[in-house]
Design a protein around this motif. Structure first.
Motif, PDB file in Angstrom:
ATOM      1  N   MET A   1       0.846  -1.198   0.000  1.00  0.00           N
ATOM      2  CA  MET A   1       0.000   0.000   0.000  1.00  0.00           C
ATOM      3  C   MET A   1       0.877   1.242   0.000  1.00  0.00           C
ATOM      4  SD  MET A   1      -3.205   0.979   2.499  1.00  0.00           S
ATOM      5  CE  MET A   1      -2.299   0.691   4.020  1.00  0.00           C
ATOM      6  N   LYS A   2       0.493   2.233  -0.782  1.00  0.00           N
ATOM      7  CA  LYS A   2       1.209   3.505  -0.864  1.00  0.00           C
ATOM      8  C   LYS A   2       0.363   4.593  -0.206  1.00  0.00           C
ATOM      9  CE  LYS A   2       3.750   2.555  -5.183  1.00  0.00           C
ATOM     10  NZ  LYS A   2       3.265   1.183  -5.411  1.00  0.00           N
ATOM     11  N   ILE A   3       0.936   5.264   0.790  1.00  0.00           N
ATOM     12  CA  ILE A   3       0.211   6.276   1.558  1.00  0.00           C
ATOM     13  C   ILE A   3       0.974   7.598   1.501  1.00  0.00           C
ATOM     14  CG2 ILE A   3      -0.751   6.900   3.800  1.00  0.00           C
ATOM     15  CD1 ILE A   3      -0.656   3.926   4.552  1.00  0.00           C
ATOM     16  N   ILE A   4       0.283   8.691   1.186  1.00  0.00           N
ATOM     17  CA  ILE A   4       0.868  10.029   1.179  1.00  0.00           C
ATOM     18  C   ILE A   4       0.122  10.905   2.184  1.00  0.00           C
ATOM     19  CG2 ILE A   4      -0.567  10.591  -0.837  1.00  0.00           C
ATOM     20  CD1 ILE A   4       2.772  12.293  -0.015  1.00  0.00           C
ATOM     21  N   ILE A   5       0.872  11.646   3.004  1.00  0.00           N
ATOM     22  CA  ILE A   5       0.303  12.585   3.972  1.00  0.00           C
ATOM     23  C   ILE A   5       0.714  13.988   3.547  1.00  0.00           C
ATOM     24  CG2 ILE A   5       0.249  13.312   6.388  1.00  0.00           C
ATOM     25  CD1 ILE A   5       1.210  10.428   7.073  1.00  0.00           C
ATOM     26  N   ALA A   6      -0.266  14.882   3.419  1.00  0.00           N
ATOM     27  CA  ALA A   6       0.011  16.248   2.982  1.00  0.00           C
ATOM     28  C   ALA A   6      -0.620  17.245   3.937  1.00  0.00           C
ATOM     29  CB  ALA A   6      -0.521  16.477   1.559  1.00  0.00           C
ATOM     30  N   GLY A   7       0.042  18.372   4.103  1.00  0.00           N
ATOM     31  CA  GLY A   7      -0.508  19.418   4.968  1.00  0.00           C
ATOM     32  C   GLY A   7       0.471  20.564   5.111  1.00  0.00           C
ATOM     33  N   LEU A   8       0.004  21.674   5.648  1.00  0.00           N
ATOM     34  CA  LEU A   8       0.895  22.789   5.934  1.00  0.00           C
ATOM     35  C   LEU A   8       1.829  22.410   7.077  1.00  0.00           C
ATOM     36  CD1 LEU A   8      -1.530  25.873   5.873  1.00  0.00           C
ATOM     37  CD2 LEU A   8       0.050  25.165   4.072  1.00  0.00           C
ATOM     38  N   ALA A   9       2.948  23.123   7.190  1.00  0.00           N
ATOM     39  CA  ALA A   9       3.834  22.931   8.333  1.00  0.00           C
ATOM     40  C   ALA A   9       3.074  23.245   9.613  1.00  0.00           C
ATOM     41  CB  ALA A   9       5.052  23.847   8.203  1.00  0.00           C
TER      42      ALA A   9
ATOM     43  N   PHE B   1       2.251  11.897  -7.137  1.00  0.00           N
ATOM     44  CA  PHE B   1       1.782  10.926  -6.147  1.00  0.00           C
ATOM     45  C   PHE B   1       0.358  10.450  -6.451  1.00  0.00           C
ATOM     46  CE2 PHE B   1       5.007  13.523  -4.148  1.00  0.00           C
ATOM     47  CZ  PHE B   1       5.783  12.601  -3.457  1.00  0.00           C
ATOM     48  N   ALA B   2      -0.107  10.728  -7.652  1.00  0.00           N
ATOM     49  CA  ALA B   2      -1.480  10.370  -8.031  1.00  0.00           C
ATOM     50  C   ALA B   2      -1.710   8.864  -7.989  1.00  0.00           C
ATOM     51  CB  ALA B   2      -1.795  10.912  -9.427  1.00  0.00           C
ATOM     52  N   CYS B   3      -0.644   8.078  -8.149  1.00  0.00           N
ATOM     53  CA  CYS B   3      -0.782   6.623  -8.174  1.00  0.00           C
ATOM     54  C   CYS B   3      -0.891   6.013  -6.780  1.00  0.00           C
ATOM     55  CB  CYS B   3       0.407   6.007  -8.908  1.00  0.00           C
ATOM     56  SG  CYS B   3       1.997   6.351  -8.095  1.00  0.00           S
TER      57      CYS B   3
ATOM     58  N   LYS C   1      -4.503   8.716   0.186  1.00  0.00           N
ATOM     59  CA  LYS C   1      -3.989  10.088   0.234  1.00  0.00           C
ATOM     60  C   LYS C   1      -4.698  10.823   1.363  1.00  0.00           C
ATOM     61  CE  LYS C   1      -3.888   9.630  -4.741  1.00  0.00           C
ATOM     62  NZ  LYS C   1      -4.569  10.008  -5.990  1.00  0.00           N
ATOM     63  N   ILE C   2      -3.910  11.364   2.265  1.00  0.00           N
ATOM     64  CA  ILE C   2      -4.463  12.032   3.452  1.00  0.00           C
ATOM     65  C   ILE C   2      -4.015  13.489   3.463  1.00  0.00           C
ATOM     66  CG2 ILE C   2      -4.622  11.999   5.966  1.00  0.00           C
ATOM     67  CD1 ILE C   2      -3.575   9.071   5.796  1.00  0.00           C
ATOM     68  N   GLY C   3      -4.972  14.381   3.583  1.00  0.00           N
ATOM     69  CA  GLY C   3      -4.668  15.803   3.740  1.00  0.00           C
ATOM     70  C   GLY C   3      -5.075  16.237   5.140  1.00  0.00           C
ATOM     71  N   ILE C   4      -4.131  16.738   5.913  1.00  0.00           N
ATOM     72  CA  ILE C   4      -4.421  17.112   7.297  1.00  0.00           C
ATOM     73  C   ILE C   4      -4.550  18.625   7.410  1.00  0.00           C
ATOM     74  CG2 ILE C   4      -1.972  17.138   7.959  1.00  0.00           C
ATOM     75  CD1 ILE C   4      -2.902  16.011  10.711  1.00  0.00           C
ATOM     76  N   ILE C   5      -5.576  19.068   8.124  1.00  0.00           N
ATOM     77  CA  ILE C   5      -5.822  20.504   8.305  1.00  0.00           C
ATOM     78  C   ILE C   5      -5.893  20.808   9.799  1.00  0.00           C
ATOM     79  CG2 ILE C   5      -7.059  20.760   6.118  1.00  0.00           C
ATOM     80  CD1 ILE C   5      -9.664  20.720   7.790  1.00  0.00           C
ATOM     81  N   ARG C   6      -5.819  22.098  10.128  1.00  0.00           N
ATOM     82  CA  ARG C   6      -5.843  22.527  11.528  1.00  0.00           C
ATOM     83  C   ARG C   6      -6.555  23.861  11.633  1.00  0.00           C
ATOM     84  NH1 ARG C   6      -0.382  23.282  15.316  1.00  0.00           N
ATOM     85  NH2 ARG C   6      -1.476  23.458  17.331  1.00  0.00           N
ATOM     86  N   ASP C   7      -7.192  24.108  12.763  1.00  0.00           N
ATOM     87  CA  ASP C   7      -7.814  25.410  12.998  1.00  0.00           C
ATOM     88  C   ASP C   7      -6.766  26.483  12.705  1.00  0.00           C
ATOM     89  OD1 ASP C   7      -8.673  27.856  14.279  1.00  0.00           O
ATOM     90  OD2 ASP C   7     -10.109  26.670  15.433  1.00  0.00           O
ATOM     91  N   PRO C   8      -7.016  27.368  11.739  1.00  0.00           N
ATOM     92  CA  PRO C   8      -5.989  28.333  11.324  1.00  0.00           C
ATOM     93  C   PRO C   8      -5.515  29.252  12.445  1.00  0.00           C
ATOM     94  CG  PRO C   8      -8.138  28.940  10.433  1.00  0.00           C
ATOM     95  CD  PRO C   8      -8.277  27.564  10.999  1.00  0.00           C
ATOM     96  N   ARG C   9      -6.344  29.441  13.468  1.00  0.00           N
ATOM     97  CA  ARG C   9      -5.941  30.310  14.585  1.00  0.00           C
ATOM     98  C   ARG C   9      -4.879  29.628  15.443  1.00  0.00           C
ATOM     99  NH1 ARG C   9     -12.261  31.000  15.888  1.00  0.00           N
ATOM    100  NH2 ARG C   9     -12.008  28.762  15.502  1.00  0.00           N
TER     101      ARG C   9
END
Length: 414
Positions: free
Chosen positions: A1-9, A63-65, A69-77
């Protein structure tokens, strides 16, 4: 399985990476901040973590393949507070003693009386830090309108960046940082098809990214001025990702020095310690200074208790930098295999750059050869014509001499 994690620093990408890695047991190939990925039909298992950066959304196309695919977000404050304090680690002003002193004074004022210093003032100060380690001036208290405009543009750019990323990559599973730190992982486990029972503890080399591991601390930092300034900037992003439009602040605000000035001081010491790895002479001098500090510390700071806060700060900074340096040095000595892997990685990177450069040189050489051949052909045509013309003249000139010689011969015989 291929897993990619993406998000802002500072949105939990590193923690989530280690959570999944430690849950998989043997994740196979690990990619930490890769530039791209070359998709192939092999069945290798891959776990990758990549930050979302300005003008870098197209890098995720490779990384489309990937299967997951996980995109992590956070309360901007919360994100802006955490990112605000962390940025000093990669900032040139980390070597500027005057800038560091002013920064610490500002953060200590915030800790002692949270309502007396706005986040906007701190953000303006950080945005105005000098871009060198020299004694250049930093932004004074009370930022001008131009700096406020710069701060607004900076955060609007990041709001646009994260919004456009998820619009373009709608196939990413959206994971909230708040759910991650709160251990609400059922939806993510269902998406991945695995149990996330492993620990989220990160390696020692990435411990600096860890601060509060919590949510909602922005309420202790924001003032009413901050609410008025940042609400129009973050409102749409909060709505898009289901965060409540709640900007109420508590009557009593508390900021722990451990998560403010202490955190920033630790980052500065680690950054300076890292620089010492390339300065062995300076490292030896600092170790000698730390040894001397250890010897006189009890009599200077504990028995007499007559030292100033500035002197205590300087001594503590010296000890912390030395500690971080020794930890990093011991880590290298204790794991020579890791050092070898790092050198091999660097060598591979250099080899790739050399191969790329060689390809460019070969292409340039071929293009130059084609141009030269083309010019030579164009020049040869008039030269051949001239050669042929001169040949005809020479032949005609020779025939005239032959005729003249024959006539002279006839006259001589007669």
């Amino acid at each position: 399985m291929k897993i990619i994690i993406a998000g802002l620093a500072k949105t939990g990408t590193t923690g989530l990476f280690y959570k999944i890695r430690n849950s998989l047991g043997a994740p196979g190939r690990e990619m930490f901040e890769p530039a791209t990925y070359i998709c192939s039909e092999n069945a290798e298992s891959v776990l990758a973590k990549k930050l979302i950066k300005p003008k870098g959304s197209e890098e995720f196309d490779s990384f489309a393949c990937f299967d997951k695919k996980i995109g992590i977000i956070r309360d901007p404050r919360d994100w802006m507070i955490s990112m605000l304090l962390y940025r000093i680690f990669d900032h040139p002003a980390c070597e500027n003693d005057d800038a560091i002193r002013r920064m610490m004074e500002l953060l200590r004022r915030k800790e002692e009386a949270p309502a007396s210093v706005s986040v906007l003032e701190i953000a303006s100060f950080f945005r105005g830090l000098p871009l060198s380690g020299s004694g250049a001036e930093v932004v004074p208290s009370g930022p001008p309108a131009s700096m406020l405009s710069d701060v607004e543009a900076y955060y609007r750019k990041h709001v646009e960046m994260i919004t456009s990323f998820f619009q373009k990559h709608s196939d990413y599973f959206v994971m909230k940082y708040e759910d991650f730190v709160g251990q609400r992982l059922e939806s993510l486990e269902k998406y991945l098809g695995i149990s996330l029972a492993g620990t989220a503890a990160v390696d020692a080399q990435f411990q600096r990214v860890v601060r509060t591991k919590g949510a909602g601390d922005w309420r202790n930092w924001f003032t009413q001025e901050d609410v008025l300034f940042f609400k129009p900037i973050f409102a749409e992003l909060l709505k898009s990702f289901g965060y409540p439009d709640d900007w109420e602040l508590p009557d009593a605000q508390t900021i722990s020095p451990e998560h403010a000035s202490g955190y920033v001081r630790s980052l500065i010491c680690e950054r300076r310690a890292k620089a010492l790895l390339r300065q062995p002479q300076r490292a030896q001098e600092l170790i000698a200074q730390a040894r001397s500090t250890f010897k006189r510390f009890p009599s200077r700071h504990l028995h007499q208790a007559q030292t100033t806060r500035a002197e205590l700060e300087q001594d503590l900074r010296t000890l912390q930098i030395t500690f971080h340096f020794l930890v990093q040095r011991l880590a290298e000595l204790a794991d020579p295999a890791a050092r070898l892997r790092k050198l091999e990685s660097q060598l591979s990177h250099v080899r790739e750059k050399l191969e790329t450069t060689q390809i460019k040189l070969d292409r340039t050489r071929d293009e130059r050869g084609q141009i030269e051949n083309s010019l030579a052909w164009k020049l040869m045509r008039p030269l051949r014509f001239l050669q042929k013309f001169l040949g005809i003249l020479c032949v005609g000139f020779s025939m005239d001499w032959i005729c003249l010689a024959d006539n002279l011969g006839d006259i001589a015989l007669s």
